[in-house]
Design a protein around this motif. Structure first.
Motif, mmCIF file in Angstrom:
data_model
loop_
_atom_site.group_PDB
_atom_site.id
_atom_site.type_symbol
_atom_site.label_atom_id
_atom_site.label_comp_id
_atom_site.label_asym_id
_atom_site.label_seq_id
_atom_site.Cartn_x
_atom_site.Cartn_y
_atom_site.Cartn_z
ATOM 1 N N MET A 1 0.839 -1.171 0.000
ATOM 2 C CA MET A 1 0.000 0.000 0.000
ATOM 3 C C MET A 1 0.891 1.242 0.000
ATOM 4 S SD MET A 1 -3.337 0.003 0.104
ATOM 5 C CE MET A 1 -4.496 -0.505 1.303
ATOM 6 N N ILE A 2 0.481 2.238 -0.733
ATOM 7 C CA ILE A 2 1.244 3.482 -0.822
ATOM 8 C C ILE A 2 0.772 4.449 0.263
ATOM 9 C CG2 ILE A 2 1.640 5.532 -2.249
ATOM 10 C CD1 ILE A 2 1.353 3.733 -4.685
ATOM 11 N N ASP A 3 1.732 5.143 0.863
ATOM 12 C CA ASP A 3 1.386 6.273 1.717
ATOM 13 C C ASP A 3 2.208 7.456 1.241
ATOM 14 O OD1 ASP A 3 3.919 5.362 2.986
ATOM 15 O OD2 ASP A 3 3.392 6.817 4.529
ATOM 16 N N TRP A 4 1.813 8.651 1.627
ATOM 17 C CA TRP A 4 2.576 9.840 1.264
ATOM 18 C C TRP A 4 2.669 10.768 2.447
ATOM 19 C CZ3 TRP A 4 -1.599 7.804 -0.977
ATOM 20 C CH2 TRP A 4 -2.791 8.508 -1.026
ATOM 21 N N GLN A 5 3.820 11.443 2.499
ATOM 22 C CA GLN A 5 4.189 12.262 3.638
ATOM 23 C C GLN A 5 4.806 13.568 3.148
ATOM 24 O OE1 GLN A 5 3.665 11.150 6.789
ATOM 25 N NE2 GLN A 5 3.076 9.075 6.203
ATOM 26 N N ILE A 6 4.815 14.549 4.008
ATOM 27 C CA ILE A 6 5.542 15.787 3.738
ATOM 28 C C ILE A 6 6.943 15.631 4.318
ATOM 29 C CG2 ILE A 6 5.707 18.248 4.262
ATOM 30 C CD1 ILE A 6 2.640 18.295 4.408
ATOM 31 N N ILE A 7 7.917 15.965 3.495
ATOM 32 C CA ILE A 7 9.309 15.918 3.927
ATOM 33 C C ILE A 7 9.937 17.287 3.667
ATOM 34 C CG2 ILE A 7 11.583 14.847 3.557
ATOM 35 C CD1 ILE A 7 9.555 12.915 4.814
ATOM 36 N N VAL A 8 10.587 17.832 4.686
ATOM 37 C CA VAL A 8 11.271 19.124 4.566
ATOM 38 C C VAL A 8 12.723 18.901 4.975
ATOM 39 C CG1 VAL A 8 11.349 21.521 5.341
ATOM 40 C CG2 VAL A 8 9.137 20.357 5.136
ATOM 41 N N GLU A 9 13.635 19.183 4.037
ATOM 42 C CA GLU A 9 15.064 19.005 4.293
ATOM 43 C C GLU A 9 15.379 17.605 4.833
ATOM 44 O OE1 GLU A 9 16.386 22.299 6.663
ATOM 45 O OE2 GLU A 9 15.850 23.753 5.109
ATOM 46 N N GLY A 10 14.761 16.603 4.217
ATOM 47 C CA GLY A 10 15.065 15.212 4.540
ATOM 48 C C GLY A 10 14.363 14.625 5.753
ATOM 49 N N LYS A 11 13.489 15.400 6.404
ATOM 50 C CA LYS A 11 12.801 14.851 7.573
ATOM 51 C C LYS A 11 11.363 15.380 7.641
ATOM 52 C CE LYS A 11 15.165 18.292 10.263
ATOM 53 N NZ LYS A 11 16.259 18.605 11.078
ATOM 54 N N PHE A 12 10.602 14.790 8.545
ATOM 55 C CA PHE A 12 9.226 15.248 8.739
ATOM 56 C C PHE A 12 9.230 16.648 9.347
ATOM 57 C CE2 PHE A 12 8.581 10.532 9.401
ATOM 58 C CZ PHE A 12 7.944 10.316 8.186
ATOM 59 N N PRO A 13 8.210 17.452 9.031
ATOM 60 C CA PRO A 13 8.112 18.765 9.677
ATOM 61 C C PRO A 13 7.959 18.618 11.192
ATOM 62 C CG PRO A 13 6.532 18.580 7.861
ATOM 63 C CD PRO A 13 7.121 17.220 8.088
ATOM 64 N N SER A 14 8.293 19.644 11.909
ATOM 65 C CA SER A 14 8.171 19.638 13.358
ATOM 66 C C SER A 14 6.738 19.303 13.762
ATOM 67 C CB SER A 14 8.553 21.014 13.904
ATOM 68 O OG SER A 14 8.377 21.044 15.304
ATOM 69 N N GLY A 15 6.592 18.336 14.663
ATOM 70 C CA GLY A 15 5.282 17.943 15.160
ATOM 71 C C GLY A 15 4.512 17.001 14.246
ATOM 72 N N TRP A 16 5.097 16.598 13.140
ATOM 73 C CA TRP A 16 4.421 15.721 12.167
ATOM 74 C C TRP A 16 4.394 14.296 12.684
ATOM 75 C CZ3 TRP A 16 1.878 16.945 7.751
ATOM 76 C CH2 TRP A 16 1.569 15.909 6.869
ATOM 77 N N ASP A 17 3.248 13.686 12.663
ATOM 78 C CA ASP A 17 3.090 12.275 13.032
ATOM 79 C C ASP A 17 2.716 11.513 11.767
ATOM 80 O OD1 ASP A 17 2.242 9.756 13.832
ATOM 81 O OD2 ASP A 17 1.109 10.498 15.555
ATOM 82 N N GLU A 18 3.651 10.726 11.256
ATOM 83 C CA GLU A 18 3.421 10.046 9.980
ATOM 84 C C GLU A 18 2.216 9.106 10.020
ATOM 85 O OE1 GLU A 18 6.252 6.864 8.747
ATOM 86 O OE2 GLU A 18 7.256 7.371 10.628
#
Length: 125
Positions: A1-18
């Motif tokens: 299954m595919i999921d998609w996430q926001i990545i900023v400078e190689g990591k999740f944004p502050s407070g992001w829960d994948e």
């Protein structure tokens, strides 16, 4: 299954829960039906690897999904797609609200990713 996430400078944004803030298809049938709506021309989404969308690609994706949203909104609450291949017939039922929820969350994520100068990363398994 595919999921998609926001990545900023190689990591999740502050407070992001994948597991809460990311997006994914609720099942394989929905993925199979809706994934082509995410094809905006640069590269197909790798269902088994990783595909990143930069800001220009995300803008195209957002425009495309907003247009598709109108089409899906006009459908009934449920609809069935029947496919026949090699004499085998299968039918799939889709719920408008479920499909629109995926579209809406993705549009929201695109806007956040652009604002943060990040990427939208699709991860397959």
């Amino acid at each position: 299954m595919i999921d998609w996430q926001i990545i900023v400078e190689g990591k999740f944004p502050s407070g992001w829960d994948e597991h809460k803030d990311g997006c994914w298809f609720p099942d394989f049938d929905t993925q199979r039906y809706v994934l082509p709506y995410f094809d905006v021309g640069d590269q197909p989404i790798d269902e088994f690897g990783s595909t990143s969308f930069d800001s220009e690609t995300m803008k195209r994706l957002c425009t495309h999904l907003e247009w598709q949203r109108g089409y899906l909104e006009a459908k009934g609450e449920t609809w069935v797609i029947t496919e026949t291949c090699d004499g085998q017939t299968e039918s799939y039922e889709f719920q408008r609200d479920v499909v629109l929820e995926v579209i809406d969350k993705t549009i929201s994520m695109v806007k956040i990713a652009i604002e943060l100068n990040g990427q939208l990363v699709f991860r397959g398994d």
